[in-house]
Design an enzyme around this catalytic site. Structure first.
Site, PDB file in Angstrom:
ATOM      1  CB  ILE A  67      -0.937   0.018   1.233  1.00 16.28           C
ATOM      2  CG1 ILE A  67      -0.119  -0.006   2.536  1.00 16.28           C
ATOM      3  CG2 ILE A  67      -1.912  -1.153   1.186  1.00 16.28           C
ATOM      4  CD1 ILE A  67      -0.957   0.172   3.804  1.00 16.28           C
ATOM      5  CG  HIS A 116      -3.982  -5.941   0.199  1.00 16.54           C
ATOM      6  ND1 HIS A 116      -2.955  -6.719   0.702  1.00 16.54           N
ATOM      7  CD2 HIS A 116      -4.951  -6.817  -0.173  1.00 16.54           C
ATOM      8  CE1 HIS A 116      -3.298  -7.998   0.641  1.00 16.54           C
ATOM      9  NE2 HIS A 116      -4.489  -8.080   0.114  1.00 16.54           N
ATOM     10  CB  CYS A 127     -21.857  12.252  -0.440  1.00 16.00           C
ATOM     11  SG  CYS A 127     -20.674  11.061   0.232  1.00 16.00           S
TER      12      CYS A 127
END
Length: 244
Positions: A98, A116, A152
């Site tokens: 990552i 991942h 949102c």
């Protein structure tokens, strides 16, 4: 050198990388004795979503690692992988890591499959909007927690796959397709114990690919490999590339 011979003969090689390639850049391992997860249990995805305190803990840990993430750089292993991609020998790089080091070494996004996720930025869990870590850190230092999504109102999380979180469908499909098309599948620095990701080497092998494993320690898939090398990835892969 046998690894060079396999690479020389390959036309659609796939490289699969795990934590072992990045520990050579100074990034701590997670699963090994003394690794991060032996010192602190990871926050489960369902807890992250349900509990603000779990989210705060998760972000505190992420910020504690910020200095490490910012100072690490691609090592010789990453550079050798990028060279193989640039020369057209390697079609895709599938990674469990990552750390963004494959991108930093020059591997194009369309050749990289991150199973991942990536810790160098964050995403809204609802709408998928990207959020920069620096913006989250500024809000966290001021308010004591991470901001909600500006678009949102959803929960923001690092763009990584946590325990209990579903694997990314698009990346898994791309990795499967790459594995099925591979004529050489080269594992670099993975213990091959985390499934479903660890299933790709054997999938490639079953469909006709040569399987080579370069890792410091033995893996459960060594008996199925055409070549197994135990040692440091950077020096060994660099030597193999120079011999091409």
């Amino acid at each position: 050198m046998e690894l060079s011979a396999l690479l020389r003969a390959a036309r659609r090689a796939v490289i699969f990388t795990g934590a072992g390639i990045s520990t050579e850049s100074g990034i701590p391992d997670f699963r090994s004795p003394g690794g991060i997860w032996t010192k602190m249990m990871p926050v489960q995805f369902q807890d992250y979503v349900a509990d603000p305190q779990a989210r705060r803990l998760s972000w505190e840990r992420r910020f504690e690692m910020e200095e490490t993430w910012n100072k690490v750089a691609p090592n010789d292993g990453h550079k050798a992988v990028a060279w193989l991609v640039a020369r057209g020998i390697v079609a895709h790089v599938i990674t469990q890591n990552i750390d963004n080091l494959h991108q930093a070494s020059g591997v194009p996004e369309d050749r990289l499959i991150e199973l991942h996720g990536n810790t160098s930025y964050a995403k809204c869990l609802t709408c998928g909007a990207r959020v920069e870590i620096s913006d989250i850190r500024a809000h966290f230092d001021k308010e004591g927690d991470a901001p909600d999504c500006r678009l949102c109102g959803g929960i923001i999380k690092t763009a990584t796959i946590s325990f209990g979180q579903a694997m990314p469908e698009e990346e898994m499909a791309r990795a499967q397709a790459a594995s099925l098309e591979a004529d050489l599948f080269l594992v670099l620095g993975s213990s091959l114990v985390v499934y479903p990701a660890a299933g790709f080497p054997l999938l490639a092998k079953r469909h006709g690919a040569k399987l080579a494993i370069l890792n410091r320690e033995a893996t459960e898939q060594d008996p199925y490999a055409d070549l197994v090398i135990n040692g440091e990835i950077g020096p060994i892969l660099t030597a193999a590339v120079k011999a091409l």
